[in-house]
Design a protein around this motif. Structure first.
Motif, PDB file in Angstrom:
ATOM      1  N   ALA A 195      36.503  50.261  32.211  1.00  0.00           N
ATOM      2  CA  ALA A 195      35.782  49.253  32.997  1.00  0.00           C
ATOM      3  C   ALA A 195      36.434  47.885  32.810  1.00  0.00           C
ATOM      4  O   ALA A 195      36.595  47.123  33.771  1.00  0.00           O
ATOM      5  N   ALA A 196      36.846  47.577  31.572  1.00  0.00           N
ATOM      6  CA  ALA A 196      37.471  46.270  31.307  1.00  0.00           C
ATOM      7  C   ALA A 196      38.760  46.122  32.111  1.00  0.00           C
ATOM      8  O   ALA A 196      39.030  45.065  32.700  1.00  0.00           O
ATOM      9  N   MET A 197      39.552  47.204  32.166  1.00  0.00           N
ATOM     10  CA  MET A 197      40.816  47.124  32.923  1.00  0.00           C
ATOM     11  C   MET A 197      40.562  46.994  34.422  1.00  0.00           C
ATOM     12  O   MET A 197      41.265  46.261  35.121  1.00  0.00           O
ATOM     13  N   ALA A 198      39.542  47.713  34.901  1.00  0.00           N
ATOM     14  CA  ALA A 198      39.235  47.642  36.333  1.00  0.00           C
ATOM     15  C   ALA A 198      38.731  46.237  36.683  1.00  0.00           C
ATOM     16  O   ALA A 198      39.104  45.672  37.721  1.00  0.00           O
ATOM     17  N   LEU A 199      37.899  45.658  35.816  1.00  0.00           N
ATOM     18  CA  LEU A 199      37.391  44.301  36.078  1.00  0.00           C
ATOM     19  C   LEU A 199      38.535  43.289  36.042  1.00  0.00           C
ATOM     20  O   LEU A 199      38.604  42.384  36.871  1.00  0.00           O
ATOM     21  N   GLU A 200      39.418  43.501  35.072  1.00  0.00           N
ATOM     22  CA  GLU A 200      40.560  42.580  34.955  1.00  0.00           C
ATOM     23  C   GLU A 200      41.372  42.614  36.254  1.00  0.00           C
ATOM     24  O   GLU A 200      41.778  41.590  36.787  1.00  0.00           O
ATOM     25  N   ARG A 201      41.522  43.825  36.791  1.00  0.00           N
ATOM     26  CA  ARG A 201      42.269  43.947  38.050  1.00  0.00           C
ATOM     27  C   ARG A 201      41.516  43.266  39.200  1.00  0.00           C
ATOM     28  O   ARG A 201      42.113  42.749  40.145  1.00  0.00           O
ATOM     29  N   ALA A 202      40.186  43.256  39.091  1.00  0.00           N
ATOM     30  CA  ALA A 202      39.369  42.616  40.138  1.00  0.00           C
ATOM     31  C   ALA A 202      39.274  41.098  39.927  1.00  0.00           C
ATOM     32  O   ALA A 202      38.599  40.415  40.686  1.00  0.00           O
ATOM     33  N   GLY A 203      39.918  40.604  38.872  1.00  0.00           N
ATOM     34  CA  GLY A 203      39.893  39.162  38.608  1.00  0.00           C
ATOM     35  C   GLY A 203      38.666  38.709  37.844  1.00  0.00           C
ATOM     36  O   GLY A 203      38.284  37.540  37.875  1.00  0.00           O
ATOM     37  N   ILE A 204      38.027  39.652  37.144  1.00  0.00           N
ATOM     38  CA  ILE A 204      36.824  39.313  36.365  1.00  0.00           C
ATOM     39  C   ILE A 204      37.145  39.482  34.878  1.00  0.00           C
ATOM     40  O   ILE A 204      37.584  40.545  34.443  1.00  0.00           O
ATOM     41  N   GLN A 205      36.909  38.437  34.115  1.00  0.00           N
ATOM     42  CA  GLN A 205      37.223  38.491  32.689  1.00  0.00           C
ATOM     43  C   GLN A 205      36.220  39.399  31.978  1.00  0.00           C
ATOM     44  O   GLN A 205      35.013  39.334  32.235  1.00  0.00           O
ATOM     45  N   ALA A 206      36.707  40.268  31.081  1.00  0.00           N
ATOM     46  CA  ALA A 206      35.804  41.181  30.371  1.00  0.00           C
ATOM     47  C   ALA A 206      36.076  41.149  28.871  1.00  0.00           C
ATOM     48  O   ALA A 206      37.225  41.034  28.444  1.00  0.00           O
ATOM     49  N   VAL A 207      35.006  41.215  28.093  1.00  0.00           N
ATOM     50  CA  VAL A 207      35.133  41.341  26.637  1.00  0.00           C
ATOM     51  C   VAL A 207      34.405  42.618  26.242  1.00  0.00           C
ATOM     52  O   VAL A 207      33.301  42.884  26.722  1.00  0.00           O
ATOM     53  N   VAL A 208      35.045  43.440  25.393  1.00  0.00           N
ATOM     54  CA  VAL A 208      34.432  44.694  24.946  1.00  0.00           C
ATOM     55  C   VAL A 208      33.868  44.487  23.544  1.00  0.00           C
ATOM     56  O   VAL A 208      34.562  43.999  22.652  1.00  0.00           O
ATOM     57  N   TYR A 209      32.603  44.879  23.365  1.00  0.00           N
ATOM     58  CA  TYR A 209      31.941  44.778  22.054  1.00  0.00           C
ATOM     59  C   TYR A 209      31.678  46.185  21.541  1.00  0.00           C
ATOM     60  O   TYR A 209      30.896  46.931  22.142  1.00  0.00           O
ATOM     61  N   GLU A 210      32.336  46.578  20.464  1.00  0.00           N
ATOM     62  CA  GLU A 210      32.242  47.938  19.932  1.00  0.00           C
ATOM     63  C   GLU A 210      31.511  47.913  18.584  1.00  0.00           C
ATOM     64  O   GLU A 210      31.805  47.091  17.722  1.00  0.00           O
ATOM     65  N   ALA A 211      30.577  48.858  18.428  1.00  0.00           N
ATOM     66  CA  ALA A 211      29.764  48.895  17.206  1.00  0.00           C
ATOM     67  C   ALA A 211      30.582  49.240  15.963  1.00  0.00           C
ATOM     68  O   ALA A 211      30.325  48.693  14.883  1.00  0.00           O
ATOM     69  N   ALA A 212      31.558  50.125  16.110  1.00  0.00           N
ATOM     70  CA  ALA A 212      32.331  50.564  14.933  1.00  0.00           C
ATOM     71  C   ALA A 212      33.008  49.353  14.282  1.00  0.00           C
ATOM     72  O   ALA A 212      33.439  48.425  14.974  1.00  0.00           O
ATOM     73  N   GLU A 213      33.105  49.402  12.960  1.00  0.00           N
ATOM     74  CA  GLU A 213      33.697  48.274  12.235  1.00  0.00           C
ATOM     75  C   GLU A 213      35.202  48.170  12.466  1.00  0.00           C
ATOM     76  O   GLU A 213      35.788  47.106  12.326  1.00  0.00           O
ATOM     77  N   ALA A 214      35.814  49.305  12.792  1.00  0.00           N
ATOM     78  CA  ALA A 214      37.270  49.344  12.987  1.00  0.00           C
ATOM     79  C   ALA A 214      37.586  50.417  14.021  1.00  0.00           C
ATOM     80  O   ALA A 214      36.747  51.281  14.288  1.00  0.00           O
TER      81      ALA A 214
END
Ligand code: FAD
Length: 400
Positions: A18-37
């Motif tokens: 989704a982040a890559m697709a949004l980036e292609r659409a010109g929308i900035q995306a930040v991914v927040y992942e629960a895992a510590e690493a």
């Protein structure tokens, strides 16, 4: 949405796509992942089907090459006694020659994340979504378990089957239901079982189901599905050692194809075990500026090998809707309208496949082995499955 920020909760499979697709659409995306690493070794392997690979092709991501995938355009079905029941196409061949591919889940996740980062997406670890609220200006504020917050114009819940986004959006939403199946698997090696490029094997044993593929190197990827009526706790499964699993599985498959015992005995490393869940339908996929994709919206059992591919399809469609429609809520409603029927049809189809794996009374097994060759020809031919595998999202086509 252009020049505004999307918060993506979950850095598994759907989140980075989704982040890559949004980036292609010109929308900035930040991914927040629960895992510590980064969890680059979690999970076993999964089928990335031609419909999912079609999404990655649109986004110019070579997951198959980078994640050392195993192409598996065909599945051959066997009875426990070694009778060949039939062959089923596992998806279609795409124009560039790509076919459905088995990929280690952790590696797929890593390739997608690294590719997203390379394209400018930020991925933050240790960010477990707790809840969210919507401000008076319509912005959504995500709150994480570490006490921090993040604000954006839209929040995309890609946080999997036990989605916290879904829980926060609709506390009454149905919870995942245990399907009565355990999935157990690992990696083995054989010098006597011949490699079968392009083919995975499914054995409908007399008490349980076994799937495997043999790579040219002799490495074998395998999994087993066992019926168990009551749901074991995670602690119970974690307490079963690899040696104990081997013993139990050897017992269960005694009398079935000899090569199953050979594969089990030669298994190297740990054997992983999971309970299989799904959710037939979730009433609400979006509310205000918040939306669910992937397993969060339509948790599927792995029987049809579609979980990762559906998540990728969702990711592309939601990004298109946010690109093309002026209002966020309208975009999210359109995404749900475009996706719900197909996703739920796959969930139901996958659930039905699961039931055929768990027949264990001798009469039922006999009837199944007798009927299956005809059923496969009639219901599992490429034409009958085209609705799953030929799904294509045209990125250039504007959403109306
Ligand atoms: C650890 C793991 C192992 C798996 N192994 C297999 C397998 O071997 N075979 C198979 O067929 N399928 C497996 N699956 C399921 C399969 O990956 C999914 O069906 C499919 O990828 C759907 O993608 P998704 O992006 O919707 O969800 P997922 O790929 O499940 O990703 C969800 C992500 O959200 C993160 N997350 C969860 N809660 C929160 C929260 N509150 N805040 C922030 N992040 C959160 C999770 O850590 C995960 O990274 C596995 C899933 C997981 C999480």
């Amino acid at each position: 949405m252009t020049n505004r920020r999307a918060l993506i909760v979950g850095g598994g499979i759907g989140g980075p796509v989704a982040a890559m697709a949004l980036e292609r659409a010109g929308i900035q995306a930040v991914v927040y992942e629960a895992a510590e690493a980064p969890g680059d070794h979690v999970g076993l392997f999964l089928n990335t089907s031609s419909n999912g690979l079609d999404v990655l092709r649109t986004l110019a991501v070579d997951a198959v090459g980078q994640a050392d995938g195993v192409p598996i355009p065909y599945s051959v079905m066997w009875s426990g006694t070694g009778k060949r029941l039939g062959e089923v196409a596992n998806g279609i061949r795409l124009q560039d020659g790509t076919v459905s591919t088995a990929i280690r889940r952790g590696l797929l996740q890593r390739v997608l994340r690294e590719e997203a980062e390379r394209r400018g997406v930020t991925v933050e670890f240790g960010k477990r979504l707790d809840t969210y609220r919507v401000g008076g200006d319509g912005q959504v504020i995500a709150r994480f378990a570490d006490g921090t917050e993040a604000e954006g114009a839209v929040l995309i819940g890609a946080d999997g089957i036990h989605s916290a986004t879904r829980q926060a959006m609709d506390p009454a939403a149905p919870k995942p239901t245990y399907t009565g199946l355990l999935s157990i698997g690992g990696y083995s090696h054989s010098t006597t079982i011949s490699p079968t490029p392009d083919t995975q094997h499914f054995v409908f044993g007399s008490r349980a189901f076994f799937g495997y593929l043999v790579r040219a190197s002799g490495e074998i990827w395998w999994f087993a599905n066992l019926a168990r009526a009551d749901e074991p706790s995670r602690a119970e499964l974690a307490g079963i050692s690899t040696a104990e699993w081997k013993r139990r599985l050897l017992d269960l498959f005694a009398g079935d194809l000899d090569r199953i015992a050979e594969i089990l005995q030669a298994t190297q490393g740990e054997i992983g075990a999971y309970t299989v869940h799904d959710i037939p339908t979730i009433p609400t996929w979006h509310r205000g500026p918040v939306v669910l994709i992937g397993d969060a919206a339509h948790a599927t059992s792995p029987n049809a090998g579609q979980g990762a591919s559906l998540a990728m399809e969702d990711a592309l469609v939601v990004a298109k809707c946010l690109r093309d429609l002026p209002d966020v809520e309208q975009a999210l409603a359109t995404y749900e309208r475009l996706r719900r029927e197909r996703a739920e049809k796959v969930v139901a189809y996958s659930h039905r496949i699961g039931r055929s794996k768990t027949i264990s009374n001798p009469v039922g097994v006999w009837i199944r082995d007798l009927v299956m060759p005809f059923a496969l020809k009639r219901f599992a031919n490429p034409k009958a499955h085209a609705w799953i595998y030929t799904y294509h999202v045209d990125w250039d086509d504007k959403v109306a």
